[in-house]
Design a protein around this motif. Structure first.
Motif, PDB file in Angstrom:
ATOM      1  N   ALA A   1       0.143  14.051   3.283  1.00 24.15           N
ATOM      2  CA  ALA A   1       0.004  12.879   4.485  1.00 24.15           C
ATOM      3  C   ALA A   1      -1.369  12.929   4.907  1.00 24.15           C
ATOM      4  CB  ALA A   1       0.737  13.557   5.487  1.00 24.15           C
ATOM      5  N   HIS A   2      -2.150  14.023   4.794  1.00 26.34           N
ATOM      6  CA  HIS A   2      -3.605  13.791   5.281  1.00 26.34           C
ATOM      7  C   HIS A   2      -4.225  13.056   4.372  1.00 26.34           C
ATOM      8  CE1 HIS A   2      -7.334  16.367   6.467  1.00 26.34           C
ATOM      9  NE2 HIS A   2      -7.395  14.954   7.024  1.00 26.34           N
ATOM     10  N   ALA A   3      -4.260  13.254   3.166  1.00 22.99           N
ATOM     11  CA  ALA A   3      -4.709  12.370   1.947  1.00 22.99           C
ATOM     12  C   ALA A   3      -4.519  10.702   2.105  1.00 22.99           C
ATOM     13  CB  ALA A   3      -4.662  12.696   0.682  1.00 22.99           C
TER      14      ALA A   3
ATOM     15  N   GLY B   1       0.737   1.389   6.019  1.00 24.27           N
ATOM     16  CA  GLY B   1       1.533   1.642   4.443  1.00 24.27           C
ATOM     17  C   GLY B   1       1.150   3.014   4.023  1.00 24.27           C
ATOM     18  N   GLY B   2      -0.177   3.308   4.046  1.00 29.56           N
ATOM     19  CA  GLY B   2      -0.776   4.472   3.124  1.00 29.56           C
ATOM     20  C   GLY B   2      -0.262   5.625   4.011  1.00 29.56           C
TER      21      GLY B   2
ATOM     22  N   SER C   1      -6.415   9.742   5.531  1.00 32.61           N
ATOM     23  CA  SER C   1      -7.738   9.622   5.467  1.00 32.61           C
ATOM     24  C   SER C   1      -8.327   8.758   4.410  1.00 32.61           C
ATOM     25  CB  SER C   1      -8.337  11.048   5.199  1.00 32.61           C
ATOM     26  OG  SER C   1      -7.911  12.164   6.062  1.00 32.61           O
ATOM     27  N   SER C   2      -7.623   8.433   3.282  1.00 28.38           N
ATOM     28  CA  SER C   2      -8.093   7.266   2.587  1.00 28.38           C
ATOM     29  C   SER C   2      -7.731   5.945   2.937  1.00 28.38           C
ATOM     30  CB  SER C   2      -7.430   7.591   1.281  1.00 28.38           C
ATOM     31  OG  SER C   2      -5.712   7.049   1.557  1.00 28.38           O
ATOM     32  N   THR C   3      -7.095   5.668   3.922  1.00 33.17           N
ATOM     33  CA  THR C   3      -7.150   4.430   4.851  1.00 33.17           C
ATOM     34  C   THR C   3      -7.720   4.262   5.931  1.00 33.17           C
ATOM     35  OG1 THR C   3      -4.787   5.096   5.436  1.00 33.17           O
ATOM     36  CG2 THR C   3      -4.911   3.878   3.300  1.00 33.17           C
ATOM     37  N   ALA C   4      -7.494   5.125   6.809  1.00 32.73           N
ATOM     38  CA  ALA C   4      -7.691   5.031   8.290  1.00 32.73           C
ATOM     39  C   ALA C   4      -9.363   4.687   8.696  1.00 32.73           C
ATOM     40  CB  ALA C   4      -7.244   6.196   9.129  1.00 32.73           C
ATOM     41  N   TYR C   5     -10.154   5.842   8.070  1.00 29.67           N
ATOM     42  CA  TYR C   5     -11.689   5.529   8.460  1.00 29.67           C
ATOM     43  C   TYR C   5     -11.933   4.092   7.737  1.00 29.67           C
ATOM     44  CZ  TYR C   5     -11.253  10.439   9.135  1.00 29.67           C
ATOM     45  OH  TYR C   5     -10.919  11.616   9.741  1.00 29.67           O
ATOM     46  N   LEU C   6     -11.705   3.803   6.441  1.00 25.24           N
ATOM     47  CA  LEU C   6     -12.228   2.526   5.912  1.00 25.24           C
ATOM     48  C   LEU C   6     -11.449   1.317   6.647  1.00 25.24           C
ATOM     49  CD1 LEU C   6     -12.614   2.057   2.173  1.00 25.24           C
ATOM     50  CD2 LEU C   6     -11.779   0.173   3.593  1.00 25.24           C
ATOM     51  N   GLN C   7     -10.382   1.361   6.868  1.00 29.03           N
ATOM     52  CA  GLN C   7      -9.541   0.069   7.442  1.00 29.03           C
ATOM     53  C   GLN C   7      -9.991  -0.119   8.969  1.00 29.03           C
ATOM     54  OE1 GLN C   7      -8.412  -1.777   5.305  1.00 29.03           O
ATOM     55  NE2 GLN C   7      -8.554  -0.148   3.460  1.00 29.03           N
TER      56      GLN C   7
ATOM     57  N   GLN D   1       0.811  -1.271   0.113  1.00 29.58           N
ATOM     58  CA  GLN D   1      -0.117   0.090  -0.175  1.00 29.58           C
ATOM     59  C   GLN D   1       0.897   1.141  -0.031  1.00 29.58           C
ATOM     60  OE1 GLN D   1      -3.014   0.201  -0.615  1.00 29.58           O
ATOM     61  NE2 GLN D   1      -3.281   2.552  -0.075  1.00 29.58           N
ATOM     62  N   ALA D   2       2.195   1.200   0.549  1.00 25.69           N
ATOM     63  CA  ALA D   2       2.820   2.322   0.629  1.00 25.69           C
ATOM     64  C   ALA D   2       3.038   3.253  -0.849  1.00 25.69           C
ATOM     65  CB  ALA D   2       4.337   1.920   1.207  1.00 25.69           C
TER      66      ALA D   2
END
Length: 424
Positions: free
Chosen positions: A265-267, A165-166, A270-276, A42-43
């Motif tokens: 960094a914010h993107a 990773g994200g 945010s793109s991973t934290a809420y969903l995951q 994912q990195a």
């Protein structure tokens, strides 16, 4: 005389091990390995904007870089699964971990589109060997009574690794350059492999049985795994679900960066934290419910999966069409939670319908075909987004979830009519 074949036996280890025994420490150790597995893959998605400018890449080239990993992952999957039926899963896991970690660190030397594709392809080769071996090893220690919970706990590392990773790659890249993030992840994986050499045990002799057989042919193993219509149905659903997941994993960071004007960094976070994070909750609940349903009725695990897919449909649609960050976050949380309920039982559902001696090759084939389908997602979405926009493309994937949920309901109906599911 024909060579000896090693066949895994479920019952001895799974039934003799107590709640506080090694079988749960095994899940903890594999959790760490799987975290690295998903963090490394994912990195790269969170640093697409930097790669685009630094290496002068187009969106199509970025899509090919993402897909090159998945295509090699898919090609190697059946071989990896077949090998895990015949070689110690411990050796496969540790060898794969150290190899893909070294390749991840080596990605830092990429200075062109071609070298980036080369390293991502090698990464896909190494990571393909982990999941079939890990599932085979978990299957030795966990029977029907605990299998969904064990695999659900292991699956939670997928989401934690995706977040790690994200988010971490974006933070490191923003401060120290994108090359440094690959070095950090690669070195961490190699060090973990060295530590696990000391603590990850080989399955004891009672977990294995030796049979004399002439059939160790790779193609026969794949053929036997695909004879069942139920296995094929589960693979088809996995392909579709993986396609949707890859779309979001690959393009959501860039979508947030461009549409909502978030920092890199914010993107990435945010793109991973809420969903995951929501997926972690969903996968744990899905594992508990599936073990209970599977003990009471045929097709219990598959019913939980169908519920997760169907309930995720409106949230996927909302994620693409939301005009505010609040709506987007609500969509990601709902999608992630119900996605987790499906994910909790991907492999446990497969084990319900496949003989124990074919689990490795079946898991490898399923993983392969699932990622082969997912491998087209970055390119197809990049192409479609140029015409319809990324918002419409993200929302459109909700139709895939709807169809997959209906397929699983039909599978459950078929299983309950015949009630000839394999025992634990």
């Amino acid at each position: 005389m024909a060579p000896a074949k090693v066949i895994a036996i479920d019952a001895p280890l799974a039934h003799k091990a107590g709640p506080g025994s090694y079988r749960w420490w095994l899940i903890a150790m594999l959790w760490c390995v799987c975290f690295c597995n998903y963090a490394d893959r994912q990195a790269i998605s969170s640093i697409f904007p930097l790669l685009r400018s630094d290496l002068s890449l187009s969106d199509l080239q970025l899509g090919i870089i993402a897909s090159s990993f998945m295509w090699m992952y898919a090609v190697a999957g059946p071989v990896a699964g077949w090998l895990s039926d015949r070689v110690s899963p411990r050796s496969v896991i540790l060898g794969a971990l150290i190899f893909w970690s070294a390749v991840t660190a080596g990605t830092a030397v990429s200075h062109s589109f071609g070298t980036m594709v080369f390293f991502r392809t090698l990464g896909g080769l190494g990571e393909a060997f982990y999941f079939p071996a890990a599932m085979a090893l978990i299957g030795l220690y966990h029977s029907t009574a605990t299998r969904s919970r064990a695999m659900a706990l292991h699956q939670s590392s997928v989401y934690a690794g995706t977040i790690g990773g994200g988010a971490l790659s974006a933070v490191i890249a923003q401060s120290h350059g994108w090359r440094t993030s690959f070095v950090v992840f690669g070195v961490a994986g190699v060090l973990l492999g060295v530590v696990l050499l000391l603590f990850l045990r080989r399955p004891p002799a009672r977990a294995l049985k030796t049979e004399t057989t002439t059939d160790q042919n790779f193609f026969h193993g794949v053929r036997d795994a695909l004879r069942s219509g139920r296995v094929i149905a589960l693979i088809v659903v996995f392909i579709g679900a993986n396609f949707v997941a890859v779309v979001f994993l690959t393009w959501l960071p860039t979508y947030l960066y461009t549409k909502f004007h978030l920092s890199l960094a914010h993107a990435g976070f945010s793109s991973t934290a809420y969903l995951q994070i929501a997926s972690v909750l969903g996968v744990l609940l899905g594992g508990v419910l599936a073990d209970k349903f599977a003990m009471r009725r045929v097709g219990g695990r598959q019913m939980i999966q169908a519920f997760g897919l169907l309930m995720g449909v409106p949230f996927i649609f909302l994620t693409g069409w939301s005009l505010t960050m609040a709506g987007l976050i609500a969509g990601m949380i709902g999608f992630g939670f119900f996605k987790g309920m499906y994910d909790a039982n991907i492999w446990a559902s497969l084990y319900d319908v496949i003989p124990v001696e074919r689990r490795g090759v079946a898991a490898g084939t399923m993983n392969s075909l699932g990622w082969l389908g997912g491998g087209f997602a970055p390119i197809l979405i990049a192409t479609a987004a140029g015409r319809f926009g990324m918002s419409a493309c993200l929302s459109a994937t909700s139709a895939i979830y709807l169809c997959l949920g209906l397929v699983l309901l039909l599978l459950v109906r078929n299983m309950r009519r015949s009630e000839d599911v394999l025992p634990a």
